[in-house]
Design an enzyme around this catalytic site. Structure first.
Site, PDB file in Angstrom:
ATOM      1  N   LEU A 102       0.885  -1.170   0.000  1.00 27.06           N
ATOM      2  CA  LEU A 102       0.000   0.000   0.000  1.00 27.06           C
ATOM      3  C   LEU A 102       0.918   1.214   0.000  1.00 27.06           C
ATOM      4  O   LEU A 102       1.995   1.187   0.621  1.00 27.06           O
ATOM      5  CB  LEU A 102      -0.879   0.033   1.256  1.00 27.06           C
ATOM      6  CG  LEU A 102      -1.979  -1.006   1.387  1.00 27.06           C
ATOM      7  CD1 LEU A 102      -2.815  -0.752   2.642  1.00 27.06           C
ATOM      8  CD2 LEU A 102      -2.896  -1.018   0.165  1.00 27.06           C
ATOM      9  N   ASP A 103       0.477   2.279  -0.667  1.00 31.24           N
ATOM     10  CA  ASP A 103       1.283   3.501  -0.690  1.00 31.24           C
ATOM     11  C   ASP A 103       1.409   4.072   0.725  1.00 31.24           C
ATOM     12  O   ASP A 103       0.583   3.785   1.598  1.00 31.24           O
ATOM     13  CB  ASP A 103       0.624   4.563  -1.580  1.00 31.24           C
ATOM     14  CG  ASP A 103       0.536   4.098  -3.023  1.00 31.24           C
ATOM     15  OD1 ASP A 103       1.316   3.221  -3.412  1.00 31.24           O
ATOM     16  OD2 ASP A 103      -0.346   4.617  -3.742  1.00 31.24           O
ATOM     17  N   LYS A 104       2.394   4.952   0.887  1.00 33.79           N
ATOM     18  CA  LYS A 104       2.651   5.540   2.212  1.00 33.79           C
ATOM     19  C   LYS A 104       1.391   6.204   2.791  1.00 33.79           C
ATOM     20  O   LYS A 104       1.122   6.120   3.984  1.00 33.79           O
ATOM     21  CB  LYS A 104       3.783   6.569   2.056  1.00 33.79           C
ATOM     22  CG  LYS A 104       4.312   7.119   3.337  1.00 33.79           C
ATOM     23  CD  LYS A 104       5.495   8.029   3.059  1.00 33.79           C
ATOM     24  CE  LYS A 104       5.809   8.894   4.250  1.00 33.79           C
ATOM     25  NZ  LYS A 104       6.843   9.878   3.967  1.00 33.79           N
ATOM     26  N   HIS A 183       0.823   2.305  -7.643  1.00 41.55           N
ATOM     27  CA  HIS A 183      -0.125   3.439  -7.609  1.00 41.55           C
ATOM     28  C   HIS A 183      -1.347   3.186  -8.493  1.00 41.55           C
ATOM     29  O   HIS A 183      -1.879   4.124  -9.103  1.00 41.55           O
ATOM     30  CB  HIS A 183       0.546   4.725  -8.101  1.00 41.55           C
ATOM     31  CG  HIS A 183       1.552   5.317  -7.161  1.00 41.55           C
ATOM     32  ND1 HIS A 183       1.579   5.064  -5.814  1.00 41.55           N
ATOM     33  CD2 HIS A 183       2.568   6.188  -7.398  1.00 41.55           C
ATOM     34  CE1 HIS A 183       2.576   5.741  -5.265  1.00 41.55           C
ATOM     35  NE2 HIS A 183       3.197   6.417  -6.202  1.00 41.55           N
ATOM     36  N   LYS A 186      -4.698   5.263  -8.026  1.00 40.51           N
ATOM     37  CA  LYS A 186      -4.434   6.692  -8.265  1.00 40.51           C
ATOM     38  C   LYS A 186      -4.262   6.948  -9.763  1.00 40.51           C
ATOM     39  O   LYS A 186      -4.826   7.898 -10.318  1.00 40.51           O
ATOM     40  CB  LYS A 186      -3.184   7.134  -7.502  1.00 40.51           C
ATOM     41  CG  LYS A 186      -3.426   7.149  -6.001  1.00 40.51           C
ATOM     42  CD  LYS A 186      -2.178   7.476  -5.223  1.00 40.51           C
ATOM     43  CE  LYS A 186      -2.477   7.349  -3.737  1.00 40.51           C
ATOM     44  NZ  LYS A 186      -1.310   7.079  -2.936  1.00 40.51           N
TER      45      LYS A 186
END
Ligand code: URA
Length: 232
Positions: A102-104, A183, A186
């Protein structure tokens, strides 16, 4: 292997709890009470009981973590806090890594495991393991946008596989993917001239994020939940 380590690795107790229980005479090995936490046991052959219950050695550990913002999905990083930092050193079994990224700034369900083959299996798009994300976007999504996203959009070097979207409002919904490019969500929203403003993973392979876990908290998967890692 040390007796206290075996108990920790089985997910029964933390290292300090295991030590306390052993020292107070609550563990037996092959019928004899053992009070030394560092007593060496053969995890495959010895018969071990703790508090009267048989301890069965488990090769693999599976942890459900509710990821807060600000942590990277890695085992180590020179500059950032990692999801592994949320598991205390005494509970951190050797070889533990996040199953997928998972992204930050993405929140929610991360599974940590030391089962490399199992992780590879559930992450492979071939096996259609569904990951569900709650999202919010900057502008309302039109029916055309939803249809395009569901069919697959060009996110640069790649066209995404079909996915499912259900909307709970003009800018709020859930998206279900069976793949995980960098990502991805997004970039998918950018492909329809929109922007993700909130992203949280709420389910992985039918395992729902436990609502009793606050951000940053974790628990072991149940035997039922672990089944997704068993290759069919
Ligand atoms: N898609 C993203 O864009 N980010 C995530 O963290 C997960 C899926």
């Amino acid at each position: 292997m040390r007796l206290d380590k075996l108990i920790v690795e089985c997910g029964i107790a933390s290292r300090s709890e295991a030590g306390r229980l052993i020292r107070s005479g609550k563990a037996t090995v092959n019928g004899l009470t053992v009070k030394k936490p560092d007593f060496k046991v053969d995890e495959n052959n010895d018969e071990i009981f703790l508090l009267g219950k048989k301890v069965c050695y488990k090769k693999f550990t599976y942890i459900m973590l509710n990821k807060p913002e600000g942590y990277v999905s890695a085992t180590e990083d020179p500059n950032e806090k990692t999801v592994l930092d949320l598991v205390s050193l005494e509970d951190r079994r050797k070889g533990l890594f996040p199953c997928g990224r998972l992204d930050k700034n993405t929140l929610g369900l991360v599974i940590l495991t030391n089962d490399g083959d199992g992780a590879h299996y559930v992450l492979s798009p071939k096996h259609h393991v569904e990951k569900v994300y709650k999202f919010e976007c900057a502008s309302p999504l039109s029916q055309n946008d939803i249809a395009a996203l569901e069919c697959g959009v060009d996110i640069g070097e790649y066209t995404t596989k079909p996915c499912k979207i259900s909307m709970d409002g003009d800018c709020v919904g859930k998206i279900t993917l069976t793949e995980g490019k960098y990502h991805q969500i997004k970039r998918m929203l950018e492909a329809v001239d929109n922007k993700i403003t909130y992203l949280e993973r709420i389910s992985f392979g039918g395992i729902a994020l436990d609502p009793s876990l606050s951000r940053g908290e974790w628990r072991y998967l149940t035997a039922e939940e672990e089944r997704i890692f068993i290759k069919k």
